[in-house]
Design an enzyme around this catalytic site. Structure first.
Site, PDB file in Angstrom:
ATOM      1  N   ARG A 114      -0.428 -17.755   0.961  1.00  0.00           N
ATOM      2  CA  ARG A 114      -0.635 -18.106   2.368  1.00  0.00           C
ATOM      3  C   ARG A 114      -2.017 -18.732   2.587  1.00  0.00           C
ATOM      4  O   ARG A 114      -2.163 -19.691   3.327  1.00  0.00           O
ATOM      5  CB  ARG A 114      -0.476 -16.850   3.249  1.00  0.00           C
ATOM      6  CG  ARG A 114       0.959 -16.371   3.346  1.00  0.00           C
ATOM      7  CD  ARG A 114       1.796 -17.265   4.235  1.00  0.00           C
ATOM      8  NE  ARG A 114       3.184 -16.867   4.296  1.00  0.00           N
ATOM      9  CZ  ARG A 114       3.699 -16.064   5.224  1.00  0.00           C
ATOM     10  NH1 ARG A 114       2.934 -15.583   6.193  1.00  0.00           N
ATOM     11  NH2 ARG A 114       4.979 -15.748   5.219  1.00  0.00           N
ATOM     12  N   GLU A 164       1.019 -17.527  10.109  1.00  0.00           N
ATOM     13  CA  GLU A 164       0.293 -16.284   9.804  1.00  0.00           C
ATOM     14  C   GLU A 164      -0.109 -16.320   8.333  1.00  0.00           C
ATOM     15  O   GLU A 164       0.730 -16.547   7.463  1.00  0.00           O
ATOM     16  CB  GLU A 164       1.197 -15.076  10.070  1.00  0.00           C
ATOM     17  CG  GLU A 164       0.460 -13.761   9.879  1.00  0.00           C
ATOM     18  CD  GLU A 164       1.399 -12.580   9.657  1.00  0.00           C
ATOM     19  OE1 GLU A 164       2.539 -12.618  10.124  1.00  0.00           O
ATOM     20  OE2 GLU A 164       0.960 -11.642   8.960  1.00  0.00           O
ATOM     21  N   CYS A 209       0.791  -1.246   0.000  1.00  0.00           N
ATOM     22  CA  CYS A 209       0.000   0.000   0.000  1.00  0.00           C
ATOM     23  C   CYS A 209       0.821   1.294   0.000  1.00  0.00           C
ATOM     24  O   CYS A 209       0.333   2.306  -0.495  1.00  0.00           O
ATOM     25  CB  CYS A 209      -1.077   0.019   1.080  1.00  0.00           C
ATOM     26  SG  CYS A 209      -0.456   0.137   2.762  1.00  0.00           S
ATOM     27  N   ARG A 262       6.475 -19.524   2.716  1.00  0.00           N
ATOM     28  CA  ARG A 262       7.365 -18.378   2.898  1.00  0.00           C
ATOM     29  C   ARG A 262       8.155 -18.223   1.615  1.00  0.00           C
ATOM     30  O   ARG A 262       9.042 -18.993   1.321  1.00  0.00           O
ATOM     31  CB  ARG A 262       8.294 -18.617   4.087  1.00  0.00           C
ATOM     32  CG  ARG A 262       9.105 -17.392   4.486  1.00  0.00           C
ATOM     33  CD  ARG A 262       9.876 -17.624   5.775  1.00  0.00           C
ATOM     34  NE  ARG A 262       9.008 -17.671   6.931  1.00  0.00           N
ATOM     35  CZ  ARG A 262       8.504 -16.606   7.545  1.00  0.00           C
ATOM     36  NH1 ARG A 262       8.827 -15.396   7.130  1.00  0.00           N
ATOM     37  NH2 ARG A 262       7.710 -16.724   8.578  1.00  0.00           N
ATOM     38  N   ASP A 313      -3.040 -10.384  13.611  1.00  0.00           N
ATOM     39  CA  ASP A 313      -2.548 -11.453  12.741  1.00  0.00           C
ATOM     40  C   ASP A 313      -3.567 -12.581  12.705  1.00  0.00           C
ATOM     41  O   ASP A 313      -4.111 -12.964  13.745  1.00  0.00           O
ATOM     42  CB  ASP A 313      -1.226 -12.017  13.284  1.00  0.00           C
ATOM     43  CG  ASP A 313      -0.012 -11.273  12.740  1.00  0.00           C
ATOM     44  OD1 ASP A 313      -0.199 -10.327  11.952  1.00  0.00           O
ATOM     45  OD2 ASP A 313       1.113 -11.628  13.134  1.00  0.00           O
ATOM     46  N   CYS A 353      -5.028  -1.047   6.710  1.00  0.00           N
ATOM     47  CA  CYS A 353      -4.763  -1.883   5.545  1.00  0.00           C
ATOM     48  C   CYS A 353      -4.778  -3.352   5.938  1.00  0.00           C
ATOM     49  O   CYS A 353      -4.612  -3.704   7.100  1.00  0.00           O
ATOM     50  CB  CYS A 353      -3.444  -1.520   4.866  1.00  0.00           C
ATOM     51  SG  CYS A 353      -1.980  -1.849   5.842  1.00  0.00           S
ATOM     52  N   ARG A 412      10.138 -10.343  -0.932  1.00  0.00           N
ATOM     53  CA  ARG A 412      10.927 -10.215   0.299  1.00  0.00           C
ATOM     54  C   ARG A 412      12.099 -11.163   0.239  1.00  0.00           C
ATOM     55  O   ARG A 412      11.939 -12.317  -0.148  1.00  0.00           O
ATOM     56  CB  ARG A 412      10.079 -10.549   1.525  1.00  0.00           C
ATOM     57  CG  ARG A 412       8.964  -9.567   1.676  1.00  0.00           C
ATOM     58  CD  ARG A 412       8.336  -9.599   3.042  1.00  0.00           C
ATOM     59  NE  ARG A 412       7.322  -8.546   3.045  1.00  0.00           N
ATOM     60  CZ  ARG A 412       6.621  -8.177   4.093  1.00  0.00           C
ATOM     61  NH1 ARG A 412       6.825  -8.770   5.246  1.00  0.00           N
ATOM     62  NH2 ARG A 412       5.740  -7.205   4.009  1.00  0.00           N
ATOM     63  N   GLU A 432      13.749 -13.535   1.934  1.00  0.00           N
ATOM     64  CA  GLU A 432      13.419 -14.307   3.138  1.00  0.00           C
ATOM     65  C   GLU A 432      14.634 -15.072   3.634  1.00  0.00           C
ATOM     66  O   GLU A 432      15.564 -15.341   2.886  1.00  0.00           O
ATOM     67  CB  GLU A 432      12.270 -15.279   2.821  1.00  0.00           C
ATOM     68  CG  GLU A 432      10.912 -14.603   2.690  1.00  0.00           C
ATOM     69  CD  GLU A 432      10.376 -14.067   4.017  1.00  0.00           C
ATOM     70  OE1 GLU A 432      11.015 -14.283   5.065  1.00  0.00           O
ATOM     71  OE2 GLU A 432       9.318 -13.415   4.002  1.00  0.00           O
ATOM     72  N   ASN A 437      -3.230 -10.474   7.601  1.00  0.00           N
ATOM     73  CA  ASN A 437      -3.210  -9.504   8.702  1.00  0.00           C
ATOM     74  C   ASN A 437      -4.194  -8.373   8.440  1.00  0.00           C
ATOM     75  O   ASN A 437      -4.793  -8.294   7.359  1.00  0.00           O
ATOM     76  CB  ASN A 437      -1.797  -8.981   8.949  1.00  0.00           C
ATOM     77  CG  ASN A 437      -1.257  -8.274   7.725  1.00  0.00           C
ATOM     78  OD1 ASN A 437      -2.005  -7.683   6.960  1.00  0.00           O
ATOM     79  ND2 ASN A 437       0.036  -8.353   7.521  1.00  0.00           N
ATOM     80  N   GLU A 467      -4.284  -6.269  -1.683  1.00  0.00           N
ATOM     81  CA  GLU A 467      -4.084  -5.322  -0.589  1.00  0.00           C
ATOM     82  C   GLU A 467      -5.313  -4.425  -0.473  1.00  0.00           C
ATOM     83  O   GLU A 467      -5.718  -3.794  -1.446  1.00  0.00           O
ATOM     84  CB  GLU A 467      -2.843  -4.468  -0.874  1.00  0.00           C
ATOM     85  CG  GLU A 467      -2.542  -3.422   0.169  1.00  0.00           C
ATOM     86  CD  GLU A 467      -1.767  -3.965   1.372  1.00  0.00           C
ATOM     87  OE1 GLU A 467      -1.617  -5.199   1.481  1.00  0.00           O
ATOM     88  OE2 GLU A 467      -1.325  -3.141   2.196  1.00  0.00           O
TER      89      GLU A 467
END
Lengths: 499, 499
Positions: A465, A429, A306, A347, A416, A458, A336, A338, A432, A355
């Site tokens: 996931r 997770e 965002c 992951r 979460d 947000c 990311r 990781e 969120n 989003e």
């Protein structure tokens, strides 16, 4: 931080346009008044700053000692205007501020490890204190550099003492549910040929079956959230410039986890001819040559999704009656860097997320969060039939300061969503939901016509996931999927067969 | 390239396990036979390679002169096996190949500019020829380095002589149509607040109105192309590793136009602490420090969209009966470092595209291309009512060699779709459609069970380009849009208002 007993000792000089001796009496009056009033203003009785010695020639020298109530460098700034007044009648001007010596004493039980901090000349540990010797001048004082150095050191002391506290408080948990599957979902997906490794670390190529499952997740989000809650789609940029991360606060912490984006130094083909020739002859990409020919990073790949949307609103004033604003983006990948170890689709370095972003008054933000929570609960309970729970956790913008803690009222902060993974017996997770308070409107300078507070929230819906949670509990065989969901997915396409 | 009269002069040595004098007669026999047979095989009468002198001690030295029919370095390799045979009876082994001198003469009218090419010791222009002195040894000869050096030089000579020929041949043009709008579409979109500049070069943030138009384009593509032609959705990776571009051929040319992606050297937070501290104190992102802490690029951002999909098929053998395969991806952004100048939404560094990919026999690929052309024509004529045309152009994989030319049969190659832009009176490419022949299956080693040829085609549907074409001709006011399209779009959302 309010509780830390700081001590300051500063010797500073106001540079004058000519010798100030003739103004000595006026200056003495200012100093005298300052010690009684100006340098005590806002401090409890008996506290604040004190000019302990001073003198005048081509400069006015002041030696200031202070506590945390009126910091010595603030005291120095407070003196400027009254001194200018006293000098004015002699047509003497102040030409700038210099700092000869600036020591800050910060109590700590243990020394910190050696650090290289800008504008810090030395840092010593002495009988329960860190002594900071700063190397700064007027512009840094006006730019509030000393305050940021102190905050940094105090954060490091706290984080050393208490560790990186991560708050976690259960808000709600679903019933325990008997899993239909107990294997590792990623292994099962690979075995069935639904996914294959991409060419990069933590990256997958998704075949047509799992893509159809992702699209069904999106359809659920559309029907259960986007349409009923009045969301409109936008397209947020996916390369994020430093300026966005400065404003969003991510520039404080993102570096170890981000993918950096560098442009070529020039698009001139002649400049790249030797690289191209090298490749054509050796069939090897000459990375060392390339590294010299690319520019410094302009920013990085989408991380939080965002932040770059706020460029649309930056510097604007909004009429109150268009609130709350609800927009979403699903136009590209997030990335990311990781930590190591293969974690399959749980992951990943490259992943896909819808989003949600909502903007409004504090009341509207809180109310929208409640509505969303209700909708998510419905999806996870009635549509996907997951074993899941929600927890109140340290919000990202506090976690990145290395601090734990949590707003008491459960207003600003993060929830979460976690799903139980039968194969590992751990919780993952998978979603969120954050109330970010005024963080973004303040960072991007967005205001409300009425002058009322503007807040935002947000929520990131990670498709991989969701898939990891769902497949971990229900498996990959549609016969074990909840009826409603199986019908929504329909037949799974079978495009590829390999011998 | 076949027409270029190359000359080769090579002095090479076969290293022996011990002195080879005792085998001299046997070696003489091999050389004699080679000059008659082995080094002439495949060449027209009177052509090929010739051993002009030779000798033996700890090595066997051969001096070879040749033309383009049996290149001297190939001749050297052809000698290895028969020489090993002649040496075997004396228990002498060949330990490797060394090259003492290797000169290649390539005719050219004009000298080339100075170049640094791997394995080239010197490069001189002498009376109508380039003399290349190579600095190579056995492994480079076996790795075909000399052939690639020659191809590179010959390409440069051709491109110097003929320039970068871009073929363009009109295939079809719509009727001229009276534009409903003659302004610059980007300026109009900015004025209406439908788009705003992103924080990076050539990047936009798309508001809810234009996003809805994009989604309508996607809906048209779904209804008119994806469903009737049997496409299935996949998710292709969006960071592309070097290995993919090696296999797709893009590694030959992409460097001046790509965005490079670099990971952090480590995810260790302590490693990044000084960067973070620097930022927290100065509020400036320390780019010079960061440049030292990031790794060499792992590849770049999605450029052509379909290459990373081939990882799903890499090294596989497909049964014939699953062909043709039709898949598409629309899961993220594409990025190009475009040349300067503001070109609005017509030429962007970050853009969105639906990529179609079809795989099958040559006949299936050609047939599918015809079906697609028909569908596109219907969309551009009957739904969007554009003034447009299609042209047969130099395919990208020929353009990147710096060569023009075009397959005569209009089979393998590219069709560009162009729309007329009333405001600039220029034509803009807004879509393409390529038959890539066996390029991808060969590069990614994908085979057909029957052993028949496997080909592929791809077509990129750029949402911004469609929008630029449409808005340039029809404007932003829905009242001027074709009825059918206006109905599909429906009401335009009006989420933001600014004061």
């Amino acid at each position: 931080m309010n509780e830390v007993e700081l001590k300051f000792h500063l010797i500073g000089r106001f540079k004058l346009s000519k010798n100030g001796a003739e103004a000595k009496d006026g200056i003495a009056g200012v100093i005298d008044d300052a010690n009684k009033n100006i340098l005590k203003k806002g401090a409890p009785k008996g506290r604040g700053a004190e000019i302990v010695s001073w003198g005048v020639d081509d400069t006015i020298m002041v030696e200031i000692r202070s506590d945390r109530y009126v910091r010595a460098h603030d005291a120095l700034l407070r003196l400027r205007k009254p001194l200018a007044g006293a000098l004015g009648k002699y047509r003497i001007g102040i030409r700038g501020i210099e700092v000869e010596k600036f020591t800050i004493t910060i109590p700590t039980e243990k020394p910190l490890k050696k650090l290289k901090i800008p504008f810090v000349r030395s840092m010593q540990y002495k009988s329960g204190n860190i002594l900071l010797e700063l190397d700064i001048t007027g512009p840094q004082i006006e730019g509030r550099v000393p305050d940021r150095i102190i905050a940094l050191i105090v954060d490091k002391i706290k984080s050393q003492k208490y560790g990186k506290k991560e708050h976690w408080e259960l808000l709600w948990a679903s019933k325990e549910k008997t899993p239909k599957f107990t294997g590792d979902p990623t292994q099962e997906l690979i075995k069935r040929g639904w996914i294959k490794h991409g060419s990069c670390r933590g990256q997958w190529i998704f075949g047509s079956q799992i893509t159809k499952v992702f699209r069904t997740f999106e359809q659920i989000v559309e029907e259960e959230i986007l349409k009923p809650l009045g969301y409109h789609e936008m397209i947020f940029p996916k390369v994020v410039a430093w300026d966005v991360w400065r404003r969003s606060g991510h520039a404080k912490a993102i570096y170890p986890e981000m993918y950096y984006v560098c442009p070529p130094k020039t698009r001139d083909e002649a400049y790249w001819e030797d690289v191209i020739d090298h490749y054509k002859v050796t069939l090897e990409v000459p990375l060392d040559m390339i590294k010299e020919k690319i520019d410094k990073p302009i920013g990085g790949l989408c991380y939080a999704q965002c932040p770059p949307a706020w460029g649309f609103l930056e510097g604007e004033t909004l009429p109150d009656d268009i609130l709350p604003i609800c927009v979403f983006d699903g136009s590209g990948t997030s990335h990311r860097y990781e930590s190591g170890g293969i974690r399959g689709i749980e992951r990943m370095d490259e992943f896909h997320r819808i989003e949600l972003l909502w903007i409004g008054t504090p009341e509207q933000i809180a109310e929208h969060s409640k509505k969303l929570q209700k909708r998510y609960k419905h999806i996870f309970e009635d549509v996907l039939d997951l074993q899941w729970r929600m927890a109140w956790v340290t919000p990202w913008f506090m976690a990145q300061e290395g601090l734990g803690g949590l707003p008491e009222k459960k207003e600003v902060g993060t929830i979460d969503y976690e799903a139980f993974m039968p194969y590992s017996k751990k919780w993952m997770e998978f979603q969120n939901l954050s109330n970010n308070g005024d963080k973004y409107p303040a960072g991007f300078n967005v205001k409300l016509q009425s002058g009322k507070e503007l807040w935002s929230g947000c929520s990131g819906i990670g498709l991989e996931r969701w898939a990891a949670a769902f497949f971990a509990q229900k498996g990959v065989d549609p016969n074990n999927w909840p009826n409603k969901f199986r019908k929504m997915v329909g037949d799974l396409p079978d495009v590829f067969k390999f011998l």
